[in-house]
Scaffold this motif. Structure first.
Motif, short mmCIF file in Angstrom:
data_model
loop_
_atom_site.label_atom_id
_atom_site.label_comp_id
_atom_site.label_asym_id
_atom_site.label_seq_id
_atom_site.Cartn_x
_atom_site.Cartn_y
_atom_site.Cartn_z
N ALA A 1 0.87 -1.42 0.23
CA ALA A 1 0.17 -0.02 -0.16
C ALA A 1 1.03 1.04 0.43
O ALA A 1 0.51 2.37 -0.08
N LEU B 1 3.72 3.83 -0.95
CA LEU B 1 3.58 4.81 -2.32
C LEU B 1 5.58 5.04 -2.24
O LEU B 1 6.96 4.70 -2.94
N GLU B 2 5.76 5.57 -1.28
CA GLU B 2 7.22 5.77 -0.97
C GLU B 2 6.78 6.11 1.03
O GLU B 2 6.22 6.38 1.31
N LEU C 1 1.16 7.04 1.11
CA LEU C 1 0.19 5.83 0.25
C LEU C 1 0.17 6.11 -1.19
O LEU C 1 0.07 6.91 -1.47
N ARG C 2 -0.17 4.41 -1.78
CA ARG C 2 -0.72 4.92 -3.11
C ARG C 2 -1.63 5.18 -3.58
O ARG C 2 -2.60 4.97 -2.33
N PRO C 3 -2.21 5.62 -4.09
CA PRO C 3 -3.45 6.06 -5.12
C PRO C 3 -4.80 5.20 -4.62
O PRO C 3 -4.20 4.14 -5.23
N GLN D 1 -5.04 3.49 -1.62
CA GLN D 1 -4.43 2.21 -0.44
C GLN D 1 -5.08 2.57 0.06
O GLN D 1 -5.29 4.03 0.66
#
Length: 534
Positions: A448, A450-451, A472-474, A476
């Motif tokens: 989940a 992104l960075e 978080l990833r879009p 997620q």
């Protein structure tokens, strides 16, 4: 009180190897207690015999000069015997944190290319899983028996009447005898290589640092997979012909009882341990102890006051060192002491032998004067031989013969050094160096995420706690508790973040690296993070 040089001159000269140092001390103090562990006492002559027999069984196993053997256990006499026995053979011990997870242990053991592993029953499942997929599995011994486990046990192998005689001890003082794995800014631990000469000289340096006497009893509560316990507590005790009181691990609730029962006169601590003991109920304190000297850092005025006035320990010595350059600085034992400073360059008992030189270096490579802030650099004979299998990192660690510590510091007009900040992406928690890059990588692998970026934040116990900021990833969803659990399943407990902040974005430099210096300056980040340790 003997001077440090007088202490060393009580014993015959040695050849700079661990075997020759142990033989030198046993020749004079063979009947003196050398090692005490959970009520078991071994004299110098007995420890020498155990080391010889351990070297014999290791040689029969095929271990020879240049080979590497992993040791994964909480503090135990077998770790001392294996270290010295491997040095006897010209081989290398690779100590591994017994609380590592499988992936952490696998990385270290594979990277070190160990031929075998000696581990405790506690660590056996981790070692077994870590070595499961190897094309050629390392041989595996237990250091103590475990019910229902059919593996060779070092204690039994050494105790057998037909235990083989060892070959003559190695005379190569510059042979690598230990790897200390330390967190690096690349996110992967680096294997710091040290020679026998380096370890022996560091032990002699610790005699000078703490004015160790032959009747001192050094309590070792720090782990024997770290430079402090190996180079200072063990090395110092052996160099002084003193007694090493080995505890499996630090216990705050039992600390003063152990100090009293063992007759400890000296102990090494870290900031977190010192702070914890100051905050424990005074009902745990046991008066009438013999503890007179503590080595550690940092010690502030409150620490001096509590330990000297309440706990009755007159001498606290602050010092500074790294896995790569042990024992570089200390407040002089005879004084003057500057509370909160890193001290002055460490001395060897023999004035004919120089130890550490330290300077403050500017970004241009020039040296700075008193009061100016720059990178602390060290030149010393007690320096690593390099990072194992990493020539690029080894070259990057030095500049014109000076080791670059990655710490910003300044020197005052009296030649005392003062810590300012860390230059490297390292988090210092309870005596451990934790790589921010490693945490970034592990958290970033969560499906989940992104960075992610980990930074140190001040701890109430001194040193640092860990804060991880996560984007978080879009689409997620993940809670801070999910991030912490992800870390628990993949990392040692000490690396699990205390604070997790879910953020919309992280600051970046023009080259698209995360600007952690901006995160450290943002006081709002900690305020909005979830405190999982509350």
């Amino acid at each position: 009180m003997l001077t440090p040089l007088e202490t060393l001159k009580l014993y015959p000269p040695h050849a700079g190897t661990l075997a020759s140092l142990l033989q030198s001390r046993a020749a004079v103090a063979g009947a003196r207690e050398c090692l005490v562990f959970q009520g078991r006492s071994l004299r110098y002559a007995e420890v020498l015999k155990q080391v010889e027999r351990t070297a014999g069984v290791l040689a029969r196993q095929g271990v020879g000069a240049g080979d590497r053997v992993g040791v994964m256990s909480h503090n135990h006499p077998s770790s001392v015997f294996v270290l010295c026995a491997l040095a006897w053979l010209g081989a290398t011990m690779v100590p591994v944190n017994p609380d590592y997870g499988v992936e952490e242990a696998r990385y270290v053991l594979e990277h070190a290319q160990v031929a075998g592993v000696v581990c405790s029953p506690h660590a056996l499942p981790t070692v077994t899983a870590a070595c499961q997929a190897w094309p050629v599995a390392p041989w595996l011994w237990l250091n103590t028996p475990a019910e229902g486990v059919d593996l060779p046990v070092l204690e039994a192998l050494v105790a057998r009447e037909d235990a083989p005689q060892p070959p003559p001890p190695s005379t190569e003082a510059d042979a690598t005898c230990v790897f200390i794995y330390t967190s690096g800014t690349t996110g992967f631990p680096k294997g710091v290589m040290h020679s026998q000469r380096s370890l022996v000289m560091a032990g002699e340096g610790f005699v000078a640092r703490m004015f160790l006497q032959p009747d001192d009893r050094l309590l070792c509560v720090l782990p024997l997979f770290h430079v402090n316990a190996i180079f200072y507590s063990f090395g110092g005790a052996l160099a002084a012909g003193a007694t090493l009181l080995l505890e499996p691990r630090f216990s705050a609730s039992r600390f003063w009882q152990v100090v009293h029962e063992t007759g400890a006169t000296e102990v090494n601590t870290i900031a977190a341990a010192s702070a914890i003991l100051m905050r424990r109920p005074r009902s745990e304190f046991v008066p009438g102890h013999r503890l007179r000297k503590i080595y550690g850092a940092p010690f502030d005025a409150e620490t001096y006051g509590v330990y000297q006035q309440e706990f009755g320990v007159p001498t606290l010595i602050e010092g500074y060192g790294m896995s790569e350059v042990p024992g570089a600085l200390n407040n002089p034992f005879p004084g003057p002491h500057k509370v909160g400073s890193m001290g002055r360059p460490s001395l060897h008992p023999d004035p004919a032998l120089s130890l550490a030189e330290l300077r403050i270096m500017g970004d241009d490579g020039g040296f700075l004067g008193p009061g100016e802030i720059g990178e602390l650099v060290v030149r010393t004979p007690i320096v690593m031989q390099g990072y194992f299998r990493d020539e690029a990192q080894t070259r990057a660690a030095f500049r014109d013969g000076w080791f670059l510590t990655g710490d910003l510091a300044q020197m005052d007009a009296d030649g005392y050094f003062w810590f300012v900040a860390r230059k490297k992406d390292i988090i210092r928690k309870r005596g451990e160096n934790i790589s921010g890059a490693e945490l970034d990588r592990v958290v970033g692998q969560h499906p989940a995420v992104l960075e992610a970026a980990a930074i140190p934040v001040p701890s109430e116990l001194g040193e640092d706690d860990i804060l991880v900021a996560v984007v978080l990833r879009p689409g997620q969803v993940a809670a801070p508790q999910d991030i912490a659990q992800w870390c628990r399943e993949r990392l040692a407990a000490i690396k699990v973040p205390r604070y997790v902040a879910i953020v919309d974005a992280l600051p970046h430099t023009p080259t698209h690296r995360v600007a952690k210096f901006k995160m450290r300056e943002d006081g709002r980040l900690r305020a909005r993070a979830v405190d999982l340790g509350a």
